[in-house]
Motif scaffolding. Structure first.
Motif, PDB file in Angstrom:
ATOM      1  N   MET A  32      22.849  46.751  11.099  1.00 30.88           N
ATOM      2  CA  MET A  32      23.237  45.380  11.424  1.00 30.88           C
ATOM      3  C   MET A  32      22.127  44.669  12.192  1.00 30.88           C
ATOM      4  O   MET A  32      21.860  43.484  11.956  1.00 30.88           O
ATOM      5  CB  MET A  32      24.540  45.382  12.220  1.00 30.88           C
ATOM      6  N   CYS A  33      21.489  45.385  13.108  1.00 30.00           N
ATOM      7  CA  CYS A  33      20.384  44.764  13.850  1.00 30.00           C
ATOM      8  C   CYS A  33      19.223  44.407  12.922  1.00 30.00           C
ATOM      9  O   CYS A  33      18.528  43.405  13.142  1.00 30.00           O
ATOM     10  CB  CYS A  33      19.911  45.696  14.964  1.00 30.00           C
ATOM     11  N   ALA A  34      19.018  45.217  11.869  1.00 34.62           N
ATOM     12  CA  ALA A  34      17.955  44.898  10.909  1.00 34.62           C
ATOM     13  C   ALA A  34      18.236  43.588  10.182  1.00 34.62           C
ATOM     14  O   ALA A  34      17.331  42.768   9.969  1.00 34.62           O
ATOM     15  CB  ALA A  34      17.804  46.034   9.898  1.00 34.62           C
ATOM     16  N   LEU A  35      19.490  43.370   9.810  1.00 35.74           N
ATOM     17  CA  LEU A  35      19.835  42.120   9.136  1.00 35.74           C
ATOM     18  C   LEU A  35      19.704  40.934  10.088  1.00 35.74           C
ATOM     19  O   LEU A  35      19.247  39.849   9.697  1.00 35.74           O
ATOM     20  CB  LEU A  35      21.252  42.201   8.577  1.00 35.74           C
ATOM     21  N   VAL A  36      20.106  41.133  11.338  1.00 34.97           N
ATOM     22  CA  VAL A  36      19.916  40.065  12.325  1.00 34.97           C
ATOM     23  C   VAL A  36      18.427  39.779  12.509  1.00 34.97           C
ATOM     24  O   VAL A  36      18.008  38.618  12.632  1.00 34.97           O
ATOM     25  CB  VAL A  36      20.565  40.466  13.668  1.00 34.97           C
ATOM     26  N   PHE A  37      17.626  40.827  12.524  1.00 33.38           N
ATOM     27  CA  PHE A  37      16.176  40.679  12.649  1.00 33.38           C
ATOM     28  C   PHE A  37      15.619  39.768  11.557  1.00 33.38           C
ATOM     29  O   PHE A  37      14.816  38.865  11.812  1.00 33.38           O
ATOM     30  CB  PHE A  37      15.526  42.062  12.569  1.00 33.38           C
ATOM     31  N   LEU A  38      16.049  39.974  10.311  1.00 35.32           N
ATOM     32  CA  LEU A  38      15.515  39.192   9.195  1.00 35.32           C
ATOM     33  C   LEU A  38      15.998  37.743   9.255  1.00 35.32           C
ATOM     34  O   LEU A  38      15.233  36.817   8.965  1.00 35.32           O
ATOM     35  CB  LEU A  38      15.915  39.838   7.875  1.00 35.32           C
ATOM     36  N   ALA A  39      17.256  37.559   9.624  1.00 32.97           N
ATOM     37  CA  ALA A  39      17.746  36.187   9.783  1.00 32.97           C
ATOM     38  C   ALA A  39      16.992  35.479  10.901  1.00 32.97           C
ATOM     39  O   ALA A  39      16.661  34.291  10.796  1.00 32.97           O
ATOM     40  CB  ALA A  39      19.244  36.201  10.070  1.00 32.97           C
ATOM     41  N   ALA A  40      16.691  36.219  11.974  1.00 35.40           N
ATOM     42  CA  ALA A  40      15.931  35.647  13.078  1.00 35.40           C
ATOM     43  C   ALA A  40      14.512  35.289  12.650  1.00 35.40           C
ATOM     44  O   ALA A  40      13.997  34.221  12.999  1.00 35.40           O
ATOM     45  CB  ALA A  40      15.890  36.634  14.243  1.00 35.40           C
ATOM     46  N   PHE A  41      13.890  36.165  11.894  1.00 36.07           N
ATOM     47  CA  PHE A  41      12.532  35.903  11.427  1.00 36.07           C
ATOM     48  C   PHE A  41      12.488  34.626  10.590  1.00 36.07           C
ATOM     49  O   PHE A  41      11.611  33.785  10.764  1.00 36.07           O
ATOM     50  CB  PHE A  41      12.023  37.087  10.605  1.00 36.07           C
ATOM     51  N   GLU A  42      13.451  34.497   9.684  1.00 31.71           N
ATOM     52  CA  GLU A  42      13.488  33.297   8.826  1.00 31.71           C
ATOM     53  C   GLU A  42      13.681  32.048   9.663  1.00 31.71           C
ATOM     54  O   GLU A  42      13.022  31.028   9.461  1.00 31.71           O
ATOM     55  CB  GLU A  42      14.609  33.456   7.796  1.00 31.71           C
ATOM     56  N   SER A  43      14.588  32.116  10.641  1.00 30.19           N
ATOM     57  CA  SER A  43      14.867  30.947  11.466  1.00 30.19           C
ATOM     58  C   SER A  43      13.650  30.534  12.285  1.00 30.19           C
ATOM     59  O   SER A  43      13.279  29.352  12.312  1.00 30.19           O
ATOM     60  CB  SER A  43      16.048  31.253  12.393  1.00 30.19           C
ATOM     61  N   GLY A 178      -0.393  29.427   2.230  1.00 27.55           N
ATOM     62  CA  GLY A 178       0.625  28.449   1.844  1.00 27.55           C
ATOM     63  C   GLY A 178       1.968  28.742   2.473  1.00 27.55           C
ATOM     64  O   GLY A 178       2.366  29.899   2.641  1.00 27.55           O
ATOM     65  N   TRP A 179       2.680  27.672   2.827  1.00 27.13           N
ATOM     66  CA  TRP A 179       3.964  27.816   3.492  1.00 27.13           C
ATOM     67  C   TRP A 179       5.013  28.484   2.602  1.00 27.13           C
ATOM     68  O   TRP A 179       6.010  29.031   3.103  1.00 27.13           O
ATOM     69  CB  TRP A 179       4.482  26.447   3.937  1.00 27.13           C
ATOM     70  N   GLN A 180       4.820  28.451   1.262  1.00 23.02           N
ATOM     71  CA  GLN A 180       5.811  29.046   0.366  1.00 23.02           C
ATOM     72  C   GLN A 180       6.076  30.506   0.701  1.00 23.02           C
ATOM     73  O   GLN A 180       7.203  30.996   0.576  1.00 23.02           O
ATOM     74  CB  GLN A 180       5.341  28.922  -1.092  1.00 23.02           C
ATOM     75  N   TRP A 181       5.045  31.219   1.144  1.00 21.15           N
ATOM     76  CA  TRP A 181       5.185  32.646   1.410  1.00 21.15           C
ATOM     77  C   TRP A 181       5.935  32.927   2.691  1.00 21.15           C
ATOM     78  O   TRP A 181       6.332  34.071   2.945  1.00 21.15           O
ATOM     79  CB  TRP A 181       3.817  33.310   1.406  1.00 21.15           C
ATOM     80  N   VAL A 182       6.176  31.903   3.497  1.00 19.60           N
ATOM     81  CA  VAL A 182       7.044  32.083   4.658  1.00 19.60           C
ATOM     82  C   VAL A 182       8.469  32.377   4.193  1.00 19.60           C
ATOM     83  O   VAL A 182       9.201  33.158   4.819  1.00 19.60           O
ATOM     84  CB  VAL A 182       7.002  30.827   5.548  1.00 19.60           C
ATOM     85  N   PHE A 183       8.870  31.762   3.072  1.00 15.95           N
ATOM     86  CA  PHE A 183      10.188  32.023   2.490  1.00 15.95           C
ATOM     87  C   PHE A 183      10.168  33.285   1.629  1.00 15.95           C
ATOM     88  O   PHE A 183      11.028  34.155   1.755  1.00 15.95           O
ATOM     89  CB  PHE A 183      10.635  30.833   1.645  1.00 15.95           C
ATOM     90  N   LEU A 189      11.663  41.690   2.560  1.00 19.33           N
ATOM     91  CA  LEU A 189      12.159  42.485   3.677  1.00 19.33           C
ATOM     92  C   LEU A 189      13.674  42.658   3.644  1.00 19.33           C
ATOM     93  O   LEU A 189      14.203  43.640   4.172  1.00 19.33           O
ATOM     94  CB  LEU A 189      11.749  41.828   5.002  1.00 19.33           C
ATOM     95  N   VAL A 190      14.369  41.713   3.018  1.00 23.78           N
ATOM     96  CA  VAL A 190      15.831  41.781   2.982  1.00 23.78           C
ATOM     97  C   VAL A 190      16.305  42.965   2.151  1.00 23.78           C
ATOM     98  O   VAL A 190      17.247  43.673   2.518  1.00 23.78           O
ATOM     99  CB  VAL A 190      16.423  40.471   2.430  1.00 23.78           C
ATOM    100  N   VAL A 191      15.654  43.197   1.014  1.00 20.81           N
ATOM    101  CA  VAL A 191      16.107  44.242   0.096  1.00 20.81           C
ATOM    102  C   VAL A 191      16.110  45.623   0.745  1.00 20.81           C
ATOM    103  O   VAL A 191      17.133  46.329   0.713  1.00 20.81           O
ATOM    104  CB  VAL A 191      15.255  44.224  -1.189  1.00 20.81           C
ATOM    105  N   PRO A 192      15.009  46.082   1.367  1.00 20.45           N
ATOM    106  CA  PRO A 192      15.073  47.403   2.012  1.00 20.45           C
ATOM    107  C   PRO A 192      16.038  47.449   3.183  1.00 20.45           C
ATOM    108  O   PRO A 192      16.641  48.496   3.448  1.00 20.45           O
ATOM    109  CB  PRO A 192      13.632  47.651   2.465  1.00 20.45           C
ATOM    110  N   ALA A 193      16.224  46.336   3.886  1.00 24.90           N
ATOM    111  CA  ALA A 193      17.174  46.328   5.000  1.00 24.90           C
ATOM    112  C   ALA A 193      18.593  46.548   4.499  1.00 24.90           C
ATOM    113  O   ALA A 193      19.358  47.327   5.072  1.00 24.90           O
ATOM    114  CB  ALA A 193      17.078  45.010   5.758  1.00 24.90           C
ATOM    115  N   LEU A 194      18.949  45.873   3.417  1.00 27.28           N
ATOM    116  CA  LEU A 194      20.281  46.050   2.853  1.00 27.28           C
ATOM    117  C   LEU A 194      20.457  47.468   2.315  1.00 27.28           C
ATOM    118  O   LEU A 194      21.522  48.077   2.449  1.00 27.28           O
ATOM    119  CB  LEU A 194      20.529  45.031   1.738  1.00 27.28           C
ATOM    120  N   ALA A 195      19.400  48.016   1.710  1.00 29.22           N
ATOM    121  CA  ALA A 195      19.468  49.385   1.204  1.00 29.22           C
ATOM    122  C   ALA A 195      19.738  50.365   2.340  1.00 29.22           C
ATOM    123  O   ALA A 195      20.411  51.386   2.139  1.00 29.22           O
ATOM    124  CB  ALA A 195      18.167  49.742   0.494  1.00 29.22           C
ATOM    125  N   MET A 196      19.258  50.078   3.534  1.00 24.66           N
ATOM    126  CA  MET A 196      19.507  50.946   4.674  1.00 24.66           C
ATOM    127  C   MET A 196      20.938  50.817   5.171  1.00 24.66           C
ATOM    128  O   MET A 196      21.528  51.788   5.659  1.00 24.66           O
ATOM    129  CB  MET A 196      18.535  50.614   5.810  1.00 24.66           C
TER     130      MET A 196
END
Length: 472
Positions: A32-43, A178-183, A189-196
């Protein structure tokens, strides 16, 4: 002393203190902390690069909508996920939310115009709202109440690395490849986090109510109406004449009517207890994020002209302060009461927003914003987790989804409405100069904080039986 020696002397060794990283809770907590981490990174990353994105796509008119829009539609995801969780389907809510989150990032990362970027933000905002509620419900059903403050402190700690490297890296990426790679980079990173997380969720025992509550179609409809009203409120900056004040007024009225079925009774009146707690979440999010969205815009423009990476340093320091303060409150759940945390946090946040407003008006150097916004992060970190705990400790298995979604709905709509109102003031003052316009936007956030000062003093834990009476 051995067990036998303890028995012989009559001394009974104390049982080991439970922790969120004990074998029973370790993997679900890390996942769960990994998913929060990724949402935080995006924000953190998107907030830092949005001024550059809006400039490249010629979308300055949609700048506020790019922030408020995802928050508005996230309400729909929250309501659907909360209802699904109450029906015994938190896993489904989590998986569907992650899928939408990824799809939105892909749309935004391939955008060739500002409207496509906004649409992508809307899609992943829908998923992000559901993700938050699903995680809250899983915490309530898996983690003992005594450990919940520590786990929510862990959620805040998951913001530390994104806060340290997110704004700076996103600035480097935007200025370099380019800013596109920020998204697009977040997707990888989301895919391996969900796999965990998946194996832990499969082993999780979910309590299914004997009689599943029906799908709250009416609440989903109200959530949709509220989201549309927030979008209209943001777009009303383009209206002129009588429509320039009638449309925003009508939108605010619609939001107030639409939100009532999604929160406990008495929320809009700040009734002491759970209703005031939910309204406090709205004012805290509104005050903090309503001011924060304008700081990168100010620091990358005149008179500062900082790079995207350097302007993001303000967000970095705030995120670190948020995480540290959250750890402090999580390690002292007995010594620091919920009420004390709210009072301390509100004081710090108020000083921070007022200080940022003064620094904007006087044109103080960037270090002033680093100091003030670090105080803002500390204030949020010490009180924000406690509002979550108040809500969960006031809930039962039958309404954890509703209360969790109510708190996150308050988060989203509080921030979205504040950003929209500040955008109206920003547009009104823009002819007087960008700095004056930013000061006006921050002043709106300060006004929302003043409302939070009143509601925060009325927030407290209720017995689940009493709180159930406030749920429609």
């Amino acid at each position: 002393m051995t067990v036998d020696e303890a028995s012989a002397t009559g001394a009974i060794p104390a049982p080991p203190r439970a922790r969120v990283l004990d074998p029973a809770h370790r993997w679900i907590s890390i996942g769960m902390c990994a998913l929060v981490f990724l949402a935080a990174f995006e924000s953190m990353a998107v907030t830092a690069v949005m001024p550059a994105v809006a400039a490249e796509l010629d979308g300055q008119a949609l700048y506020a909508l790019a922030f408020a829009g995802p928050l508005a539609v996230s309400v729909i995801g929250m309501i659907v996920a909360g209802n699904a969780a109450d029906r015994g389907c938190p896993r489904l809510a989590l998986f569907a939310s992650v899928a939408l989150f990824v799809a939105g990032l892909l749309i935004a990362g391939t955008a060739t115009g500002m409207w496509q970027l906004v649409i992508g933000r809307l899609v992943h905002g829908l998923g992000g709202g559901g993700l938050t509620v699903a995680l809250y419900v899983i915490v309530a059903r898996v983690i003992p109440a005594a450990l919940q403050p520590s786990l929510f402190a862990g959620f805040a700690a998951a913001w530390v690395v994104p806060s340290l490297v997110g704004p700076f890296i996103s600035g480097v990426v935007a200025d370099g490849v380019g800013w596109q790679w920020v998204f697009l980079g977040v997707v990888g990173l989301v895919v391996p986090a969900l796999a965990m997380v998946v194996p832990s969720l499969r082993r999780m025992r979910v309590e299914v109510p004997a009689q599943r509550p029906p799908w709250r179609v009416s609440r989903i409809a109200w959530a949709t109406l509220a989201g549309v009203a927030v979008l209209v409120l943001n777009l009303s900056t383009e209206a002129s004449g009588w429509a320039g004040w009638m449309v925003p007024l009508a939108a605010v009225v619609v939001i107030a009517v639409a939100v009532r079925p999604m929160v406990p009774r008495g929320t809009l009146r700040a009734v002491p207890g759970l209703p005031a707690t939910v309204l406090t979440r709205a004012t805290l999010s509104g005050a903090f994020f309503g001011a924060q969205v304008y700081l990168p815009l100010l620091l990358t423009g005149e008179p500062y002209r900082l790079s995207t990476a350097m302007a993001g340093l303000v967000l970095t320091l705030s995120g670190v302060a948020w995480a540290i303060a959250s750890q402090v409150q999580g390690r002292n759940p007995e010594r620091l009461s919920h009420e004390a945390c709210l009072r301390i946090g509100l004081a710090l946040l108020g000083v921070a927003i007022a200080g940022s407003l003064v620094a904007t008006i006087l044109g103080l150097p960037p270090v002033a914003f680093m100091l003030t916004w670090s105080l803002a992060g500390a204030g949020m970190g010490i009180m924000y987790p406690r509002t979550t705990v108040i809500g969960l400790q006031s809930s039962s298995a039958e309404n954890q989804g509703f209360i969790s979604s109510a708190m996150t709905v308050a988060d989203a709509l509080g921030a979205a409405v504040t950003i929209a109102l500040s955008a109206l003031v920003f547009a009104l003052l823009l002819p007087l100069g960008a700095v004056t316009a930013v000061a006006g936007g921050i002043a709106v956030a300060l006004g929302v904080w003043a409302a939070g000062l009143f509601t925060g003093l009325r927030a407290r834990v209720e017995a689940p039986e009493a709180a159930a009476l406030e749920i429609g």
